[in-house]
Enzyme design. Structure first.
Site, mmCIF file in Angstrom:
data_model
loop_
_atom_site.group_PDB
_atom_site.id
_atom_site.type_symbol
_atom_site.label_atom_id
_atom_site.label_comp_id
_atom_site.label_asym_id
_atom_site.label_seq_id
_atom_site.Cartn_x
_atom_site.Cartn_y
_atom_site.Cartn_z
ATOM 1 N N SER A 71 67.417 103.095 -14.231
ATOM 2 C CA SER A 71 67.067 103.394 -12.839
ATOM 3 C C SER A 71 66.342 102.254 -12.131
ATOM 4 O O SER A 71 66.258 102.245 -10.913
ATOM 5 C CB SER A 71 66.210 104.658 -12.766
ATOM 6 O OG SER A 71 64.924 104.420 -13.314
ATOM 7 N N LYS A 142 58.830 103.467 -11.348
ATOM 8 C CA LYS A 142 59.511 103.303 -10.061
ATOM 9 C C LYS A 142 58.781 102.247 -9.238
ATOM 10 O O LYS A 142 57.716 101.761 -9.602
ATOM 11 C CB LYS A 142 59.537 104.624 -9.267
ATOM 12 C CG LYS A 142 60.194 105.796 -9.978
ATOM 13 C CD LYS A 142 61.683 105.615 -10.200
ATOM 14 C CE LYS A 142 62.273 106.805 -10.970
ATOM 15 N NZ LYS A 142 63.676 106.550 -11.375
#
Length: 257
Positions: A71, A142
């Site tokens: 991701s 993230k």
């Protein structure tokens, strides 16, 4: 004659040993044991102290973190081991736009598991804190795209994010990805963060929780630390390159960020 000699040898071998012989043998064994036991104890003590020191260092200073998914590609790849700086936000500093952080997504990205086995979680947490196991299902990595007070919109006419009205050229995105296929227009509440992955087409991030309680916002207090270094593989060891993508973004009140 031979038979008699054999009997004689057996008779002598079966005779009970004298107390002095047994005592001498026992003394030798006890001496060897006395030398071995302290050595083993020292190794055990050093080993336990080393593990305890690593766990304390990982808990409060720098924690290894195994990247479990793609991701955050190309910035971070599957199998990378990064080093999370836990002191980055310890003394009053807060995450900034563009920072890559590890955070606990409990209550924002995942629901709290009330049925979790605390002992299993403790063992897994210890292994994960040393980089020997994948992180807990509640831990995520993230990039911070919006901080408290920011208005984050996707997308402008050129397909870019805007933060407080300023377009952001996200050069760190995975090749071929767009800023987001799902449009959104959100204002980040104070003391929370809006998180996105660099590989937008493969990242489950704040966008996926817009309809959930909290709207995908991550409380600042849930941030574990900032990803500052790559520790593995050897060919990529070094600091995580920063980004100037948000340098021109104005603060919500109108001042430059």
């Amino acid at each position: 004659m031979d038979t008699q000699a054999e009997h004689s040898e057996r008779d002598r071998s079966s005779e009970p040993r004298t107390g002095s012989e047994e005592g001498s043998r026992f003394s030798r064994l006890r001496g060897v044991s006395a030398r071995v036991r302290p050595w083993r104890r020292r190794v055990l003590v050093v080993g336990v102290a080393g593990v305890a020191g690593l766990l304390l260092f990982s808990a409060f200073v720098v924690q290894p973190f195994l990247i479990p998914s793609g991701s955050m590609e190309p910035t971070l790849r599957v199998g990378d081991r990064v080093l999370v700086n836990k002191l980055a936000y310890r003394f009053g500093a807060e995450p900034r736009r563009g920072d890559v952080v590890v955070f606990d997504g409990t209550g924002s990205f995942v629901r709290e598991d009330l049925d979790a086995d605390p002992l299993a979680a403790l063992v897994h947490g210890a292994a994960a804190s040393l980089g020997l196991a994948e992180p807990a299902d509640t831990d995520f990595v993230k990039r911070v795209v919006g901080v408290g007070g920011d208005r984050v919109v996707c997308c402008d006419t050129r397909g870019r994010l805007t933060v407080n009205g300023t377009p952001v050229d996200e050069t760190y995105l995975h090749p071929g990805d767009t800023a987001s296929k799902a449009p959104f227009d959100i204002v980040v509440p104070r003391s929370t963060l809006w998180m996105l992955g660099d590989h937008r087409s493969r990242s489950s991030d704040s966008r996926d929780h817009l309809g959930s309680p909290g709207g995908g916002m991550v409380p600042v207090e849930r941030v574990i630390g900032r990803v500052d270094w790559l520790g593995w593989p050897p060919a990529r060891i070094g600091g995580i390159e920063g980004t100037g993508a948000f340098d021109g973004v104005r603060e919500p009140g109108g001042a430059h960020g």
